[in-house]
Scaffold this motif. Structure first.
Motif, PDB file in Angstrom:
ATOM      1  N   GLY A 121      46.330 -18.443 -43.264  1.00  0.00           N
ATOM      2  CA  GLY A 121      47.142 -17.513 -42.505  1.00  0.00           C
ATOM      3  C   GLY A 121      48.619 -17.851 -42.610  1.00  0.00           C
ATOM      4  O   GLY A 121      48.997 -18.985 -42.933  1.00  0.00           O
ATOM      5  N   TYR A 122      49.453 -16.852 -42.320  1.00  0.00           N
ATOM      6  CA  TYR A 122      50.901 -17.037 -42.379  1.00  0.00           C
ATOM      7  C   TYR A 122      51.486 -16.747 -40.999  1.00  0.00           C
ATOM      8  O   TYR A 122      51.281 -15.667 -40.437  1.00  0.00           O
ATOM      9  CB  TYR A 122      51.518 -16.106 -43.418  1.00  0.00           C
ATOM     10  N   SER A 123      52.195 -17.718 -40.456  1.00  0.00           N
ATOM     11  CA  SER A 123      52.806 -17.580 -39.136  1.00  0.00           C
ATOM     12  C   SER A 123      54.319 -17.612 -39.290  1.00  0.00           C
ATOM     13  O   SER A 123      54.881 -18.608 -39.744  1.00  0.00           O
ATOM     14  CB  SER A 123      52.339 -18.717 -38.211  1.00  0.00           C
ATOM     15  N   TYR A 124      54.961 -16.514 -38.899  1.00  0.00           N
ATOM     16  CA  TYR A 124      56.403 -16.366 -39.114  1.00  0.00           C
ATOM     17  C   TYR A 124      57.159 -16.505 -37.797  1.00  0.00           C
ATOM     18  O   TYR A 124      56.839 -15.833 -36.803  1.00  0.00           O
ATOM     19  CB  TYR A 124      56.704 -15.006 -39.735  1.00  0.00           C
ATOM     20  N   ALA A 125      58.178 -17.365 -37.775  1.00  0.00           N
ATOM     21  CA  ALA A 125      58.949 -17.649 -36.562  1.00  0.00           C
ATOM     22  C   ALA A 125      60.155 -16.722 -36.468  1.00  0.00           C
ATOM     23  O   ALA A 125      61.273 -17.100 -36.821  1.00  0.00           O
ATOM     24  CB  ALA A 125      59.385 -19.112 -36.556  1.00  0.00           C
ATOM     25  N   GLN A 126      59.935 -15.508 -35.966  1.00  0.00           N
ATOM     26  CA  GLN A 126      61.041 -14.581 -35.782  1.00  0.00           C
ATOM     27  C   GLN A 126      62.065 -15.141 -34.805  1.00  0.00           C
ATOM     28  O   GLN A 126      63.262 -14.887 -34.921  1.00  0.00           O
ATOM     29  CB  GLN A 126      60.505 -13.223 -35.292  1.00  0.00           C
ATOM     30  N   PHE A 127      61.590 -15.933 -33.836  1.00  0.00           N
ATOM     31  CA  PHE A 127      62.468 -16.412 -32.774  1.00  0.00           C
ATOM     32  C   PHE A 127      63.451 -17.486 -33.242  1.00  0.00           C
ATOM     33  O   PHE A 127      64.354 -17.860 -32.495  1.00  0.00           O
ATOM     34  CB  PHE A 127      61.637 -16.928 -31.595  1.00  0.00           C
ATOM     35  N   PHE A 128      63.307 -17.979 -34.461  1.00  0.00           N
ATOM     36  CA  PHE A 128      64.287 -18.936 -34.975  1.00  0.00           C
ATOM     37  C   PHE A 128      65.648 -18.275 -35.188  1.00  0.00           C
ATOM     38  O   PHE A 128      66.676 -18.800 -34.774  1.00  0.00           O
ATOM     39  CB  PHE A 128      63.801 -19.547 -36.292  1.00  0.00           C
ATOM     40  N   GLY A 151      65.846 -14.439 -35.452  1.00  0.00           N
ATOM     41  CA  GLY A 151      65.826 -13.024 -35.122  1.00  0.00           C
ATOM     42  C   GLY A 151      65.703 -12.126 -36.341  1.00  0.00           C
ATOM     43  O   GLY A 151      65.624 -10.908 -36.215  1.00  0.00           O
ATOM     44  N   ASN A 152      65.665 -12.723 -37.521  1.00  0.00           N
ATOM     45  CA  ASN A 152      65.593 -11.942 -38.766  1.00  0.00           C
ATOM     46  C   ASN A 152      64.156 -11.842 -39.262  1.00  0.00           C
ATOM     47  O   ASN A 152      63.349 -12.750 -39.072  1.00  0.00           O
ATOM     48  CB  ASN A 152      66.453 -12.603 -39.849  1.00  0.00           C
ATOM     49  N   MET A 153      63.860 -10.724 -39.930  1.00  0.00           N
ATOM     50  CA  MET A 153      62.520 -10.522 -40.478  1.00  0.00           C
ATOM     51  C   MET A 153      62.591  -9.486 -41.579  1.00  0.00           C
ATOM     52  O   MET A 153      63.438  -8.588 -41.551  1.00  0.00           O
ATOM     53  CB  MET A 153      61.572 -10.068 -39.359  1.00  0.00           C
ATOM     54  N   SER A 154      61.697  -9.622 -42.553  1.00  0.00           N
ATOM     55  CA  SER A 154      61.677  -8.684 -43.677  1.00  0.00           C
ATOM     56  C   SER A 154      60.229  -8.326 -44.011  1.00  0.00           C
ATOM     57  O   SER A 154      59.375  -9.217 -44.133  1.00  0.00           O
ATOM     58  CB  SER A 154      62.359  -9.301 -44.900  1.00  0.00           C
ATOM     59  N   LYS A 155      59.966  -7.039 -44.173  1.00  0.00           N
ATOM     60  CA  LYS A 155      58.627  -6.610 -44.551  1.00  0.00           C
ATOM     61  C   LYS A 155      58.256  -7.127 -45.936  1.00  0.00           C
ATOM     62  O   LYS A 155      57.073  -7.365 -46.225  1.00  0.00           O
ATOM     63  CB  LYS A 155      58.531  -5.093 -44.521  1.00  0.00           C
ATOM     64  N   ASP A 156      59.249  -7.318 -46.788  1.00  0.00           N
ATOM     65  CA  ASP A 156      58.992  -7.830 -48.137  1.00  0.00           C
ATOM     66  C   ASP A 156      58.299  -9.190 -48.092  1.00  0.00           C
ATOM     67  O   ASP A 156      57.473  -9.502 -48.955  1.00  0.00           O
ATOM     68  CB  ASP A 156      60.295  -7.945 -48.925  1.00  0.00           C
ATOM     69  N   ILE A 157      58.650 -10.002 -47.105  1.00  0.00           N
ATOM     70  CA  ILE A 157      58.031 -11.320 -46.965  1.00  0.00           C
ATOM     71  C   ILE A 157      56.534 -11.177 -46.730  1.00  0.00           C
ATOM     72  O   ILE A 157      55.714 -11.836 -47.380  1.00  0.00           O
ATOM     73  CB  ILE A 157      58.687 -12.101 -45.803  1.00  0.00           C
ATOM     74  N   ARG A 200      71.169 -12.679 -29.709  1.00  0.00           N
ATOM     75  CA  ARG A 200      70.250 -12.094 -28.746  1.00  0.00           C
ATOM     76  C   ARG A 200      68.991 -11.518 -29.407  1.00  0.00           C
ATOM     77  O   ARG A 200      67.928 -11.444 -28.789  1.00  0.00           O
ATOM     78  CB  ARG A 200      70.971 -11.014 -27.940  1.00  0.00           C
ATOM     79  N   LYS A 201      69.071 -11.110 -30.667  1.00  0.00           N
ATOM     80  CA  LYS A 201      67.886 -10.562 -31.326  1.00  0.00           C
ATOM     81  C   LYS A 201      66.794 -11.620 -31.502  1.00  0.00           C
ATOM     82  O   LYS A 201      65.655 -11.283 -31.819  1.00  0.00           O
ATOM     83  CB  LYS A 201      68.252  -9.962 -32.682  1.00  0.00           C
ATOM     84  N   ALA A 202      67.148 -12.900 -31.284  1.00  0.00           N
ATOM     85  CA  ALA A 202      66.150 -13.960 -31.345  1.00  0.00           C
ATOM     86  C   ALA A 202      65.549 -14.257 -29.972  1.00  0.00           C
ATOM     87  O   ALA A 202      64.693 -15.128 -29.846  1.00  0.00           O
ATOM     88  CB  ALA A 202      66.767 -15.235 -31.927  1.00  0.00           C
ATOM     89  N   ASN A 203      66.000 -13.560 -28.941  1.00  0.00           N
ATOM     90  CA  ASN A 203      65.418 -13.689 -27.606  1.00  0.00           C
ATOM     91  C   ASN A 203      65.322 -12.285 -27.022  1.00  0.00           C
ATOM     92  O   ASN A 203      66.318 -11.709 -26.594  1.00  0.00           O
ATOM     93  CB  ASN A 203      66.289 -14.577 -26.713  1.00  0.00           C
ATOM     94  N   ILE A 204      64.131 -11.714 -27.035  1.00  0.00           N
ATOM     95  CA  ILE A 204      63.932 -10.322 -26.642  1.00  0.00           C
ATOM     96  C   ILE A 204      63.869 -10.245 -25.118  1.00  0.00           C
ATOM     97  O   ILE A 204      62.968 -10.809 -24.497  1.00  0.00           O
ATOM     98  CB  ILE A 204      62.633  -9.758 -27.259  1.00  0.00           C
ATOM     99  N   VAL A 205      64.826  -9.530 -24.528  1.00  0.00           N
ATOM    100  CA  VAL A 205      64.992  -9.504 -23.079  1.00  0.00           C
ATOM    101  C   VAL A 205      64.868  -8.073 -22.572  1.00  0.00           C
ATOM    102  O   VAL A 205      65.454  -7.149 -23.141  1.00  0.00           O
ATOM    103  CB  VAL A 205      66.364 -10.088 -22.683  1.00  0.00           C
TER     104      VAL A 205
END
Length: 332
Positions: free
Chosen positions: A185-192, A194-200, A279-284
């Protein structure tokens, strides 16, 4: 939606490590009651603000306290340990809690230069050999020959019928292909960041090869969240987390302060800008707004499970975050 928990065992200002572990136990019991899928423990060293230095030990404790919740590491930092020892530790955990253990592993050090050096007993670490090390661990757990003479005369005990699920952690996308090729499995840390890519995630899926550990690709994304009944209250509770992240960006690790103390914390205009940009790394927000955001993220990026990291100062506020989001999302 599948929801899970990532716990770093935070030690807020004015609290002890013993209190932090009690809070973690309470969180695990609540997570099981609410229907969360799994709970992972992080690994951090040389820190007064986080007590999660030995996630495999905490995992054993929590597995004994729960009945259904999957328990694992998110992740154990494999650079510090013998592949043989890790294989035996996680096979032991799986024997103690069959079909409930996750072997989540990361390539990062989980600490500063001093802790890296101490964990290696003063030896130089080889950062570029981590994927080879993962291959060795996976083979040893599955009683396969590694092709390395140092391991070919041993068997990782105990011999068990059901091995743990295996997951590779990542925060930049570099390990996505590696996770896919190994059938984990692959676990991605968005909270590091705040960035993410569907390509990944698409790359992980395209390279995925079924293995003993996983028949089909699975992706978990971890978000830091602060929710409350009103946006104003959520912002109030999130400010200590914002300040802690701000200081981390400046190279300082501090214990989380109370929301009351945070209101009077001196911030420059540059500080405020850095917090806003991060702030995008902490969803409030409110439960409905944050839940809608997470559902939209899942639809856009195509991952399977959301893992929540809620590090509010007060235990009541922390548990409430999980309660509010479980109410919105677990039934969906």
């Amino acid at each position: 939606m599948k929801l899970s928990i990532l716990d770093q065992i935070p030690v807020p200002k004015g609290h002890s490590a013993e209190q932090a572990f009690l809070r973690t136990e309470q969180l695990a019991l609540l997570g099981e009651e609410l229907g969360f899928n799994r709970m992972w423990l992080a690994e951090h060293h040389n820190s007064a603000s986080l007590a999660s230095s030995a996630p495999e030990i905490t995992a054993a404790f929590l597995a004994a306290k729960t009945k259904r919740l999957r328990i694992g590491t998110g992740g154990v930092m494999m650079m510090h340990y013998s592949p043989y020892k890790l294989a035996e530790v996680f096979k032991t955990l799986s024997a103690l809690a069959p079909n409930r253990i996750d072997f989540g592993v990361g390539r990062a050090p989980g600490g500063d230069h001093a802790s890296i050096y101490a964990l290696a007993e003063g030896r130089r670490q080889h950062f570029d050999e981590q994927y080879d090390k993962l291959d060795t661990i996976l083979k040893l757990m599955n009683n396969q020959k590694t092709g390395e003479s140092v391991y070919d005369q041993v068997v990782a005990s105990p011999t068990i019928s059901q091995l743990p699920e295996a997951w590779l952690l990542g925060s930049s996308g570099q390990s996505a292909m590696q996770a896919g090729q190994r059938g984990v499995g692959y676990s991605y840390a968005q909270f590091f960041t705040g960035n993410m890519s569907k390509d990944i995630f698409d790359m992980y899926k395209s390279y995925f090869t079924p293995s003993y550990y996983m028949e089909k690709p699975q992706i978990i994304v971890t978000y830091a969240t602060t929710v409350a009944d009103t946006l104003e209250e959520a912002e109030y509770l999130a400010k200590p987390i914002d300040i802690t992240r701000l200081q981390l960006m400046k190279g300082q690790i501090i214990q989380a302060m109370s929301p009351e103390e945070a209101q009077d914390y001196p911030l420059t205009e540059m500080d405020k800008m850095m917090i806003e940009n991060n702030r995008k790394a902490n969803i409030v927000g409110t439960p409905k707004d944050v839940a809608a955001f997470l559902v939209a993220e899942q639809e856009q990026y195509g991952f399977d499970e959301v893992m929540l990291n809620c590090n509010q100062y007060a235990q009541e506020s922390r548990l409430n975050c999980y309660k509010l989001l479980a109410k919105e999302l677990i039934s969906q």
